[in-house]
Design an enzyme around this catalytic site. Sequence first.
Site, PDB file in Angstrom:
ATOM      1  N   ASN A 143      -4.106  -6.511  -7.627  1.00 25.74           N
ATOM      2  CA  ASN A 143      -3.068  -6.558  -6.580  1.00 25.74           C
ATOM      3  C   ASN A 143      -3.320  -7.753  -5.669  1.00 25.74           C
ATOM      4  O   ASN A 143      -2.414  -8.511  -5.332  1.00 25.74           O
ATOM      5  CB  ASN A 143      -3.091  -5.288  -5.734  1.00 25.74           C
ATOM      6  CG  ASN A 143      -2.864  -4.043  -6.550  1.00 25.74           C
ATOM      7  OD1 ASN A 143      -2.230  -4.108  -7.588  1.00 25.74           O
ATOM      8  ND2 ASN A 143      -3.392  -2.924  -6.102  1.00 25.74           N
ATOM      9  N   ASP A 144      -4.580  -7.875  -5.248  1.00 27.15           N
ATOM     10  CA  ASP A 144      -4.915  -8.990  -4.368  1.00 27.15           C
ATOM     11  C   ASP A 144      -5.149 -10.280  -5.146  1.00 27.15           C
ATOM     12  O   ASP A 144      -4.801 -11.357  -4.675  1.00 27.15           O
ATOM     13  CB  ASP A 144      -6.155  -8.651  -3.530  1.00 27.15           C
ATOM     14  CG  ASP A 144      -5.779  -7.815  -2.317  1.00 27.15           C
ATOM     15  OD1 ASP A 144      -4.751  -8.130  -1.690  1.00 27.15           O
ATOM     16  OD2 ASP A 144      -6.489  -6.850  -1.999  1.00 27.15           O
TER      17      ASP A 144
ATOM     18  N   HIS B 222       0.808  -1.217   0.000  1.00 30.33           N
ATOM     19  CA  HIS B 222       0.000   0.000   0.000  1.00 30.33           C
ATOM     20  C   HIS B 222       0.839   1.265   0.000  1.00 30.33           C
ATOM     21  O   HIS B 222       0.408   2.302  -0.487  1.00 30.33           O
ATOM     22  CB  HIS B 222      -1.032  -0.049   1.117  1.00 30.33           C
ATOM     23  CG  HIS B 222      -2.153  -0.955   0.739  1.00 30.33           C
ATOM     24  ND1 HIS B 222      -2.242  -2.239   1.196  1.00 30.33           N
ATOM     25  CD2 HIS B 222      -3.158  -0.774  -0.137  1.00 30.33           C
ATOM     26  CE1 HIS B 222      -3.290  -2.810   0.627  1.00 30.33           C
ATOM     27  NE2 HIS B 222      -3.867  -1.943  -0.175  1.00 30.33           N
TER      28      HIS B 222
ATOM     29  N   ARG C 176     -15.084   2.629  -3.003  1.00 30.39           N
ATOM     30  CA  ARG C 176     -14.927   1.284  -2.452  1.00 30.39           C
ATOM     31  C   ARG C 176     -15.216   1.347  -0.955  1.00 30.39           C
ATOM     32  O   ARG C 176     -14.665   2.191  -0.250  1.00 30.39           O
ATOM     33  CB  ARG C 176     -13.507   0.790  -2.683  1.00 30.39           C
ATOM     34  CG  ARG C 176     -13.394  -0.587  -2.099  1.00 30.39           C
ATOM     35  CD  ARG C 176     -12.074  -1.173  -1.942  1.00 30.39           C
ATOM     36  NE  ARG C 176     -10.963  -0.414  -1.563  1.00 30.39           N
ATOM     37  CZ  ARG C 176      -9.720  -0.736  -1.936  1.00 30.39           C
ATOM     38  NH1 ARG C 176      -9.525  -1.755  -2.739  1.00 30.39           N
ATOM     39  NH2 ARG C 176      -8.707  -0.040  -1.512  1.00 30.39           N
TER      40      ARG C 176
ATOM     41  N   GLU D 236     -11.186 -10.112  -6.364  1.00 24.36           N
ATOM     42  CA  GLU D 236      -9.773 -10.172  -5.954  1.00 24.36           C
ATOM     43  C   GLU D 236      -9.436 -11.486  -5.272  1.00 24.36           C
ATOM     44  O   GLU D 236      -8.311 -11.706  -4.847  1.00 24.36           O
ATOM     45  CB  GLU D 236      -9.371  -8.985  -5.072  1.00 24.36           C
ATOM     46  CG  GLU D 236     -10.453  -8.202  -4.444  1.00 24.36           C
ATOM     47  CD  GLU D 236      -9.994  -6.933  -3.721  1.00 24.36           C
ATOM     48  OE1 GLU D 236      -8.927  -6.401  -4.019  1.00 24.36           O
ATOM     49  OE2 GLU D 236     -10.740  -6.499  -2.825  1.00 24.36           O
TER      50      GLU D 236
ATOM     51  N   ARG E  42       1.737  -9.865  -1.251  1.00 26.37           N
ATOM     52  CA  ARG E  42       2.021  -8.760  -2.172  1.00 26.37           C
ATOM     53  C   ARG E  42       3.023  -7.762  -1.620  1.00 26.37           C
ATOM     54  O   ARG E  42       3.565  -6.955  -2.364  1.00 26.37           O
ATOM     55  CB  ARG E  42       0.717  -8.039  -2.530  1.00 26.37           C
ATOM     56  CG  ARG E  42       0.040  -7.435  -1.337  1.00 26.37           C
ATOM     57  CD  ARG E  42      -1.363  -6.971  -1.646  1.00 26.37           C
ATOM     58  NE  ARG E  42      -1.411  -5.565  -2.027  1.00 26.37           N
ATOM     59  CZ  ARG E  42      -2.536  -4.901  -2.265  1.00 26.37           C
ATOM     60  NH1 ARG E  42      -3.703  -5.523  -2.163  1.00 26.37           N
ATOM     61  NH2 ARG E  42      -2.516  -3.643  -2.572  1.00 26.37           N
TER      62      ARG E  42
ATOM     63  N   ARG F   9     -10.367   4.887  -2.544  1.00 30.09           N
ATOM     64  CA  ARG F   9     -10.008   4.005  -1.420  1.00 30.09           C
ATOM     65  C   ARG F   9     -10.473   4.628  -0.104  1.00 30.09           C
ATOM     66  O   ARG F   9      -9.709   5.279   0.599  1.00 30.09           O
ATOM     67  CB  ARG F   9      -8.494   3.789  -1.394  1.00 30.09           C
ATOM     68  CG  ARG F   9      -7.967   2.913  -2.518  1.00 30.09           C
ATOM     69  CD  ARG F   9      -6.476   2.617  -2.346  1.00 30.09           C
ATOM     70  NE  ARG F   9      -6.067   1.415  -3.031  1.00 30.09           N
ATOM     71  CZ  ARG F   9      -5.495   1.388  -4.244  1.00 30.09           C
ATOM     72  NH1 ARG F   9      -5.263   2.500  -4.881  1.00 30.09           N
ATOM     73  NH2 ARG F   9      -5.145   0.235  -4.788  1.00 30.09           N
TER      74      ARG F   9
HETATM   75  C1  PEP Z   1      -6.383  -4.564  -5.539  1.00 32.21           C
HETATM   76  O1  PEP Z   1      -6.302  -5.451  -4.696  1.00 32.21           O
HETATM   77  O2  PEP Z   1      -5.968  -4.683  -6.702  1.00 32.21           O
HETATM   78  C2  PEP Z   1      -6.976  -3.267  -5.183  1.00 32.21           C
HETATM   79  C3  PEP Z   1      -7.228  -2.361  -6.096  1.00 32.21           C
HETATM   80  O3  PEP Z   1      -7.193  -3.024  -3.875  1.00 32.21           O
HETATM   81  P1  PEP Z   1      -6.015  -2.628  -2.854  1.00 32.21           P
HETATM   82  O4  PEP Z   1      -4.755  -2.515  -3.633  1.00 32.21           O
HETATM   83  O5  PEP Z   1      -6.397  -1.367  -2.208  1.00 32.21           O
HETATM   84  O6  PEP Z   1      -6.018  -3.800  -1.940  1.00 32.21           O
HETATM   85 MG    MG Z   2      -7.417  -5.233  -2.846  1.00 35.29          MG
END
Ligand code: PEP
Ligand code: MG
Length: 590
Positions: free
Chosen positions: A460-461, A193, A339, A437, A471, A299
């Site tokens: 990402n997840d 993050h 979100r 995700e 990650r 976010r």
């Molecule tokens: C993701 O997981 O791709 C996403 C956009 O959410 P975050 O990165 O905030 O977990």
């Molecule tokens: Mg995510």
Amino acid sequence: MLTISGLATARGLASGPVFLYRGDDEIPVTEYVVPVGREGDEFMRYKRAVNDVGRDLESLISVLRERSNNGEDVKVFEGHLMILEDPILKKEIGRLIVETRVNAEAAVKKGIDKFRRQFARMNDEYFRERVRDLDDIERRLLRSLTGFTKSPRLDLTSPCIIVADDLTPSETVQLPREMVLGFATNGGSTTSHVALLARAMGIPCVTGLGFVTQKVKAGVQVLLDGTAGTITIDPDEKAVRDFELLMRRAQDAEEQLKDGLPAGTLKDGGEVKIFANVHPGVPFGALKDMGARGVGLYRSEYLWLNDGKEPDEETQFEAYRKIAEYVKNLSPDAHVTIRALDIGGDKTVRGITVKEANPFLGNRSIRYLLSDKRVFRRQLRAILRASAFGNIKLMYPMISCVEEMREAAVVMEETKLELDAAGIAYDRNMPVGAMIEVPAAALNVRALAKYCDFFSIGTNDLVQYTMAADRSNEEVAHLYQPTHPAVLRLMEHIIGVANELKKPISVCGESASDPIVGILWASFGTDILSMSATYIPLISKILRRLTRADLDEYKNLALSFDGGETGPEIMEACRRWMNGKIPDLDDLML
Ligand code: PEP
Ligand code: MG
């Protein structure tokens, strides 16, 4: 001079002195007995620490007064000042020093602990909230007494490059943007993050550098290349000259990327819409300039991370209304996808999230909201109210199964009834979607479609959970493969089903902003790519040089591998294809 390579996390170049950051670690305290007759001196040490902290807080408050939007953060620190000067607390700490002859540090810990226990037992939410304020005062007093490194929150006085072991999202958001030229960390990855925040703030960042904190000294000059993923410590004259040249070339290249055309237009007139990801707390006024056509991911949890607590309904409402009104400037049909609170994993807030053995697999995101429906309702009320002021879509993070969508829909209906009863306006047709995700959701997307107006893929997840590779852990970064055949199959499936069912589909994970991978998701049939605004001109420029037929060819290439090729091999083949179409890709990416 020494150059170390890490992960190219947020593009851009920076040159400047190092600020070595040591985080808000537990401050070690030794307890000892003060010799008879020295209690008075010890008490004076405590008083001096109170004065120090008082001064720090006052200057912090005056800085915040100037830059704060709503005065909420000022109130927090004014509250800290009151606690610091509280006569009962001071008397108790003084008593411990004078009567039990413990040193000032131990007396502060014991005295504050007594208050903490009393507050935590109270039924009143106000007092339970104050526990975190006590934690903060305790850390400040102990820092002053022990000389432990000061927190950099607002103590940066000149522009510098932050070098740290790692940073938490809450530490990062509190740094003054104008003083931070770049980030370099031992740990982390391209999708942690902190990485995402750096991108949102447009700050170059290199992560996964291993032991960079041991190789640099505070104040030494470094050259940070967030595009190549390197840091050069104590550069010689030639390296500085070359770097300055590179910075000028990058600046020119950046200017050329902006050509005023709608972002995401293909060479043959087709389009893939390009939206921006927004972190509350990071200014979003430049999104129009960057070409964003809407906000694909807001976010909301950063409202929690910025304040270190749950923002009340009014604060949330104001934030959501502001972004809903702003997006009207971006394009006639623009919307913002808010979100719902995505807390947990590495996004922790003291007093709200709890320590878990496997936080990424624990009570995070929608799971947390469903486990505390009061928080969920407050957020839904604020979002629904804001929906009367602009186009808002709402999506739930980390959906694993249809039960969660059903349960969330019940809470949504109850909240709407509450607003109806109070005669409060909202958009009755506000679209609700799910983030995809988790592999279970990806494979079950057809069933989820019954409960969703749209989908947004959080790569990402999704990559993390598909590959079982954290990650944010650089040790397993080699397994974090967005072009692994399994990830490609999942992406093809999700996007294919969404297209077939005519459900709008976007990708809002950082891979959307990768010129090789993001364009691949576009070729799979994604309607919207949503990314950090700083990457929009680049992706837009690449799309403008490709046709729909090119994209089909690209998709076929990526899906043609079924002979045991690895993720990196597929990535390489994709890169070669892209270089064939866009020979000056490396120059564009400078
Ligand atoms: C993701 O997981 O791709 C996403 C956009 O959410 P975050 O990165 O905030 O977990
Ligand atoms: Mg995510």
